[in-house]
Design a protein around this motif. Structure first.
Motif, short mmCIF file in Angstrom:
data_model
loop_
_atom_site.label_atom_id
_atom_site.label_comp_id
_atom_site.label_asym_id
_atom_site.label_seq_id
_atom_site.Cartn_x
_atom_site.Cartn_y
_atom_site.Cartn_z
N THR A 2 -4.55 -4.05 4.29
CA THR A 2 -5.14 -4.94 5.28
C THR A 2 -5.73 -6.16 4.59
O THR A 2 -6.44 -6.03 3.59
CB THR A 2 -6.25 -4.21 6.06
OG1 THR A 2 -5.69 -3.07 6.70
CG2 THR A 2 -6.86 -5.13 7.12
N TRP A 489 -0.62 -9.83 10.78
CA TRP A 489 -1.70 -8.90 10.44
C TRP A 489 -1.14 -7.47 10.49
O TRP A 489 -0.46 -7.12 11.45
CB TRP A 489 -2.86 -9.03 11.42
CG TRP A 489 -4.11 -8.31 11.01
CD1 TRP A 489 -4.43 -7.01 11.27
CD2 TRP A 489 -5.21 -8.85 10.27
NE1 TRP A 489 -5.67 -6.71 10.74
CE2 TRP A 489 -6.17 -7.83 10.12
CE3 TRP A 489 -5.47 -10.11 9.74
CZ2 TRP A 489 -7.37 -8.03 9.45
CZ3 TRP A 489 -6.68 -10.30 9.07
CH2 TRP A 489 -7.61 -9.28 8.93
N PRO A 490 -1.38 -6.67 9.46
CA PRO A 490 -0.84 -5.30 9.47
C PRO A 490 -1.32 -4.52 10.69
O PRO A 490 -2.46 -4.65 11.13
CB PRO A 490 -1.42 -4.71 8.18
CG PRO A 490 -1.69 -5.87 7.31
CD PRO A 490 -2.11 -6.99 8.23
N GLY A 491 -0.42 -3.73 11.21
CA GLY A 491 -0.77 -2.90 12.36
C GLY A 491 -0.41 -3.51 13.69
O GLY A 491 -0.47 -2.84 14.73
N ILE A 492 -0.08 -4.80 13.69
CA ILE A 492 0.39 -5.44 14.93
C ILE A 492 1.90 -5.56 14.82
O ILE A 492 2.41 -6.38 14.06
CB ILE A 492 -0.25 -6.81 15.14
CG1 ILE A 492 -1.77 -6.70 15.16
CG2 ILE A 492 0.24 -7.44 16.44
CD1 ILE A 492 -2.48 -8.00 15.44
N ALA A 493 2.59 -4.73 15.55
CA ALA A 493 4.05 -4.67 15.44
C ALA A 493 4.67 -5.96 15.98
O ALA A 493 4.18 -6.52 16.97
CB ALA A 493 4.58 -3.48 16.22
N THR A 526 -4.62 -6.52 20.52
CA THR A 526 -4.21 -5.26 19.90
C THR A 526 -4.56 -4.06 20.76
O THR A 526 -4.13 -2.96 20.47
CB THR A 526 -4.91 -5.10 18.54
OG1 THR A 526 -6.32 -5.30 18.71
CG2 THR A 526 -4.36 -6.12 17.56
#
Length: 530
Positions: A2, A489-493, A526
């Motif tokens: 992150t 941003w990591p975690g947002i596909a 998110t």
């Protein structure tokens, strides 16, 4: 892993459909890569797009119907005067437990947050005074990078002149390059210890309002000599904005990134109708006679659209048609007497010499008549706005509250009976009303809003007669179908969805792991909707 911090680039007055076409042609590689690798969202600003206060809504985290303003124009119901007011609100980012640096976001009151940075450097409609924090940072930036390169063209009027269009295009492209250098110095050298950086790019706004006819082949002025250079200038400015995004991303490789625009842009439908035609129509409906002079245009397109000389401005042309002060009649005598009295009381109408003055707009020149009218047109930038002269609210209110809806509906009927003098089409696409109690309506809110159909440049009304036609002012305006958000941003596909413009600010809080203050607008992108 992150990212440790977040870089947010806000594009002011940016039209994503133009950018997407340029991306498809390989002209905007940095935005194209961000769209390919990050999450992509269409952004819906709804009716709030017409407020012209998108950046106040970003700064405060509030939609207009949740404690915000519906206009920057304030009406005083006791004096029947108007002025354009800067922001009064503290930024929501004061609640953020993070080190924040900003560069040139409009309507962001630095003095009311712990954020550092510079405001009102080269912003379009800055909404705040020029300020630097730490103290003197704005002067330091000015010393290093010089005055803003495109100051004469922030609100440029260029379509009648090919030469002015070329000059403005070159200056605005250079201004983006200057902004890029200043932003990199600010974030990388001067204030590198940030968790959240917010950089706003305003050249897209300044450019599209004067150059839209160059990129829209269906615009009536597209074929003018200024059309081709306007189109080239728009595309060059977008290429420079793309380079700026790439430069900032390389400057902070450890940061996540969001690039967004609250709404899109398109053809200007409101300037002539809201600023000149509507106030004259309301005057004629009230008094049964014209106030504006009948226009005579030496040059026009084949369809009757008036053209201006290369060295002529819209304001010069309108000054000859709508006098700045009444010139005769009982209302003129009353207005002059009132001004003398107000001057003795310390309320002299010196607004024309202040930056918040609106006397340049024809709509504001009808002010001396407002208290004698049942309803009048507010000065407005993006839609049509009408205020009723309501007893118990306005000092000289002429409409009893029991007749409010009947009088309002009569205005609506008159508008629906009005046709465009050039196309013959209805001038109104939609009319809507505020939900608040009329007697408690704020000083920033009219009693009805008008969304125009196409671009009315003249009115034909069955009894009021013909008004105009008048020439274009700005060729571009706040009429785009959508804004956008690209988020790396990591975690947002990577996916495409449609979200509210008011979801941008809570998303920033969410990405930084911060609680979003209650009582504000929107929901983090998110998060799933209930």
């Amino acid at each position: 892993m992150t990212p440790s911090r977040l870089l947010v680039i806000g594009l002011d007055g940016f039209e994503i459909s133009l950018a997407e076409a340029m991306m498809a042609a390989g002209e905007l590689p940095h935005l194209q890569a961000l769209a390919a690798n990050g999450a992509v969202f269409d952004i819906d600003h709804g009716r709030a797009r017409a407020t012209g206060l998108a950046w106040e809504q970003v700064a405060t985290g509030r939609a207009p119907d949740e404690g915000g303003r519906w206009s920057a124009v304030r009406f005083d119901p006791q004096t029947y005067t108007v002025c354009q007011e800067p922001t009064r609100s503290a930024p929501i980012f004061a609640a953020l437990d993070a080190r924040m640096v900003v560069f040139d976001p409009p309507y962001f009151d630095l003095s009311r947050t712990s954020a550092r940075g510079v405001t009102n450097w080269g912003a379009h409609d800055p909404g705040v005074a020029a300020h630097g924090k730490p103290l003197g940072l704005d002067r330091e930036l000015l010393h290093r990078f010089g005055p803003y390169a495109a100051k004469p063209w922030i609100y440029g009027f260029t379509w009648p002149s090919q030469d002015r269009t070329l000059e403005a295009g070159r200056a605005l492209a250079e201004a983006v390059r200057q902004r890029s250098r200043a932003a990199r110095w600010l974030l990388h050298e001067r204030l590198p210890d940030w968790d959240l950086a917010l950089v706003t790019i305003s050249e897209s706004h300044s450019a599209i309002e004067q150059f839209w006819h160059g990129v829209d082949p269906d615009h009536p002025l597209h074929g003018l000599p200024s059309g081709a250079p306007a189109g080239r200038a728009m595309r060059e400015i977008y290429r420079e904005i793309d380079r700026l995004c790439g430069d900032l991303q390389r400057m902070a490789p450890d940061a996540g990134m969001m690039v967004f625009a609250m709404h899109g842009m398109g053809a200007n439908q409101a300037d002539v109708a809201a600023m000149a035609l509507l106030p004259e129509l309301m005057y004629r409906l009230a008094f049964g006679q014209p106030h504006a002079a009948t226009p005579v245009w030496p040059n026009h397109l084949d369809n009757g659209i008036p053209l201006l000389e290369p060295d002529q401005s819209w304001h010069q042309a309108m000054n000859t048609l709508v006098p700045a002060q009444p010139v005769s009649g009982s209302f003129s005598r009353l207005a002059r007497l009132r001004r003398r009295i107000q001057g003795r009381l310390g309320r002299s109408r010196s607004d024309a010499h202040r930056p918040d003055a609106l006397e340049w707009m024809p709509a504001a020149r009808y002010q001396p008549f407002w208290e004698h009218m049942p309803a009048f047109a507010f000065p407005a930038f993006y839609d049509g706005q009408i205020r009723l002269n309501l007893a118990g609210r306005e000092r000289s209110g002429r409409v009893p509250i029991a007749q409010f809806e009947a009088v309002r509906d009569g205005v609506v009927d008159a508008l629906h009976r009005t046709r465009c003098a050039i196309t013959g089409l209805p001038v109104v696409e939609e009319i809507w009303f505020p939900r608040s109690d009329p007697l408690l309506r704020s000083d920033f809110e009219p009693d009805l809003f008008i969304q125009w159909n196409e671009t009315p440049l003249g009115f034909d009304h069955p009894t009021a007669g013909r008004i105009g036609p008048y020439p274009f002012r700005r060729t571009g305006g706040h009429t785009g179908e959508r804004g956008f958000a690209y988020i790396d941003w990591p975690g947002i596909a990577p996916r495409r969805g449609r979200r509210s413009a008011f979801d941008i600010v809570p998303t920033i809080f969410h990405l930084l792991g911060q609680a979003y203050p209650p009582g504000h607008s929107g929901q983090a992108i998110t998060q799933s909707r209930p």
